[in-house]
Enzyme design. Structure first.
Site, PDB file in Angstrom:
ATOM      1  N   ASN A   9      35.055 -11.444 -18.090  1.00 15.65           N
ATOM      2  CA  ASN A   9      35.568 -11.912 -16.797  1.00 15.65           C
ATOM      3  C   ASN A   9      35.085 -13.345 -16.612  1.00 15.65           C
ATOM      4  OD1 ASN A   9      36.188 -12.418 -14.128  1.00 15.65           O
ATOM      5  ND2 ASN A   9      34.706 -10.954 -13.266  1.00 15.65           N
ATOM      6  N   TRP A  10      36.015 -14.268 -16.797  1.00 10.66           N
ATOM      7  CA  TRP A  10      35.619 -15.684 -16.749  1.00 10.66           C
ATOM      8  C   TRP A  10      35.381 -16.191 -15.330  1.00 10.66           C
ATOM      9  CZ3 TRP A  10      39.319 -18.593 -20.667  1.00 10.66           C
ATOM     10  CH2 TRP A  10      38.946 -18.237 -21.959  1.00 10.66           C
ATOM     11  N   LYS A  11      35.846 -15.443 -14.348  1.00 10.19           N
ATOM     12  CA  LYS A  11      35.758 -15.899 -12.944  1.00 10.19           C
ATOM     13  C   LYS A  11      36.372 -17.304 -12.841  1.00 10.19           C
ATOM     14  CE  LYS A  11      31.825 -12.906 -12.499  1.00 10.19           C
ATOM     15  NZ  LYS A  11      30.589 -12.560 -11.823  1.00 10.19           N
ATOM     16  N   HIS A  97      36.847  -6.449  -7.329  1.00  8.59           N
ATOM     17  CA  HIS A  97      35.583  -7.051  -7.780  1.00  8.59           C
ATOM     18  C   HIS A  97      34.722  -7.355  -6.547  1.00  8.59           C
ATOM     19  CE1 HIS A  97      32.673  -9.799  -9.442  1.00  8.59           C
ATOM     20  NE2 HIS A  97      32.977  -9.302 -10.636  1.00  8.59           N
ATOM     21  N   GLU A  99      32.990  -9.763  -5.754  1.00  2.00           N
ATOM     22  CA  GLU A  99      33.135 -11.114  -5.181  1.00  2.00           C
ATOM     23  C   GLU A  99      34.373 -11.194  -4.292  1.00  2.00           C
ATOM     24  OE1 GLU A  99      32.784 -13.117  -8.950  1.00  2.00           O
ATOM     25  OE2 GLU A  99      30.679 -12.497  -9.018  1.00  2.00           O
ATOM     26  N   GLU A 167      29.827  -1.819 -11.337  1.00  5.15           N
ATOM     27  CA  GLU A 167      29.075  -3.068 -11.331  1.00  5.15           C
ATOM     28  C   GLU A 167      28.145  -3.090 -10.122  1.00  5.15           C
ATOM     29  OE1 GLU A 167      31.305  -6.359 -13.586  1.00  5.15           O
ATOM     30  OE2 GLU A 167      32.126  -6.302 -11.590  1.00  5.15           O
ATOM     31  N   GLY A 173      25.435 -11.496 -12.172  1.00  2.00           N
ATOM     32  CA  GLY A 173      25.056 -12.904 -12.226  1.00  2.00           C
ATOM     33  C   GLY A 173      23.598 -13.164 -11.889  1.00  2.00           C
ATOM     34  N   SER A 213      25.223  -8.573 -15.561  1.00  2.60           N
ATOM     35  CA  SER A 213      24.259  -9.214 -16.484  1.00  2.60           C
ATOM     36  C   SER A 213      24.183  -8.534 -17.844  1.00  2.60           C
ATOM     37  CB  SER A 213      22.871  -9.303 -15.837  1.00  2.60           C
ATOM     38  OG  SER A 213      22.930 -10.117 -14.683  1.00  2.60           O
ATOM     39  N   GLY A 234      30.516 -11.087 -17.401  1.00  7.16           N
ATOM     40  CA  GLY A 234      30.782 -12.365 -16.739  1.00  7.16           C
ATOM     41  C   GLY A 234      30.166 -13.506 -17.527  1.00  7.16           C
ATOM     42  N   GLY A 235      28.976 -13.932 -17.102  1.00  6.19           N
ATOM     43  CA  GLY A 235      28.292 -15.092 -17.690  1.00  6.19           C
ATOM     44  C   GLY A 235      28.298 -15.107 -19.209  1.00  6.19           C
TER      45      GLY A 235
HETATM   46  P1  PGA Z   1      27.812 -11.050 -14.981  1.00  2.09           P
HETATM   47  O1  PGA Z   1      29.190 -10.724 -14.211  1.00  2.09           O
HETATM   48  O2  PGA Z   1      27.935 -10.493 -16.362  1.00  2.09           O
HETATM   49  O3  PGA Z   1      27.723 -12.560 -14.969  1.00  2.09           O
HETATM   50  O4  PGA Z   1      26.720 -10.401 -14.216  1.00  2.09           O
HETATM   51  C1  PGA Z   1      29.835  -9.487 -14.358  1.00  2.09           C
HETATM   52  C2  PGA Z   1      31.029  -9.416 -13.440  1.00  2.09           C
HETATM   53  O5  PGA Z   1      30.937  -9.890 -12.294  1.00  2.09           O
HETATM   54  O6  PGA Z   1      32.095  -8.875 -13.801  1.00  2.09           O
END
Ligand code: PGA
Length: 255
Positions: A9-11, A97, A99, A167, A173, A213, A234-235
């Protein structure tokens, strides 16, 4: 046997040339790998979905949107519809998600509308659920997860595939991952809920990803848990080499 899904997930990251470089790098590396039961998915910004689906025509790569409109079409400035995603061969789409729930105040009702629209357009929804730190500290994690499942899956038969991504918000993150045991406990709970609500067969088949993470250092222990079928990353998905390392770990464990 359930397939293992490694989804990035590149956001809101990368510009066009960075996205293109990533795909060139990733597809070059994927083509020399031997895997049957692992699926690699990338969810880039909507702007780069068409670039991404051009790569997925030639390589074993799934492409997902990061969000979709809860409306079919019309005067909704800035939104992207499920049928638009379908028209450029997008296979997956994240919904709910944390966010989006936090910054756009998305409700389970809206998320449920999105899920139905994706299914109508033959796009597999990746339904994200998870508790905040406050909710975990109040010992209401299971209640929160179940209520998000109930809301998100309202009137959904699961005749078409839905992927669940657990999640924990406090792990996204932050570099603070759920322990494999903490994650397994909730994944098992999710599967149990699916079994009660649907059938044992559906519960055994449904893919439940962990996100928060996940990185090359903690992925193996998480993937060794019986109810964790992959990751929403994500990251660690932003750097091609790191993401490729995570694909290799998954292939090694689940080939
Ligand atoms: P993260 O993000 O791996 O940076 O914690 C995961 C996500 O939000 O899908």
């Amino acid at each position: 046997m359930r397939r293992t899904v490694i989804a990035g997930n590149w956001k809101m990251n990368k510009n066009f040339s960075e996205a293109e470089d990533f795909f060139l790098n990733l597809t070059e590396s994927i083509k020399s790998k031997d895997f049957d039961n692992v699926e690699v998915v990338i969810c880039p910004s909507a702007v780069f979905l068409e670039l991404a689906t051009d790569f997925s025509i030639e390589y074993p790569l799934g492409i997902g949107g990061q969000d979709v409109s809860a409306n079919v079409e019309g005067a909704y400035t800035g939104e992207v519809s499920a049928s638009m995603l379908r028209s450029i061969e997008v296979d997956y789409c994240l919904i709910g998600h944390s966010e989006r729930r936090k910054y756009h105040l998305e409700s389970d009702e809206q998320i449920n509308k999105k899920l139905h629209l994706l299914q109508e357009n033959d796009i597999t929804p990746i339904l994200c659920i998870g508790e905040t730190l406050e909710q975990r500290e109040q010992n209401i994690t299971k209640e929160v997860i179940i209520s998000q499942l109930e809301g998100g899956l309202k009137n959904v038969t699961l005749k078409k595939e839905v992927i669940i991504a657990y999640e924990p918000v406090w792990a996204i993150g932050t570099g603070r991952t759920a322990t494999p045991e903490q994650a397994q406990e909730i994944h098992q709970e999710i599967r149990k809920w699916i079994e009660e609500k649907y059938t044992t067969e559906i519960a055994e088949d449904i893919i439940v990803l962990y996100g928060g993470s996940m990185n090359p250092g903690n992925q193996e222990e998480l993937l060794k848990q019986p109810d964790i079928d992959g990751g929403l990353i994500g990251g660690a998905s932003l750097v091609a080499e790191k993401f490729e390392q995570m694909i290799d770990i998954a292939i090694e464990l689940r080939g």
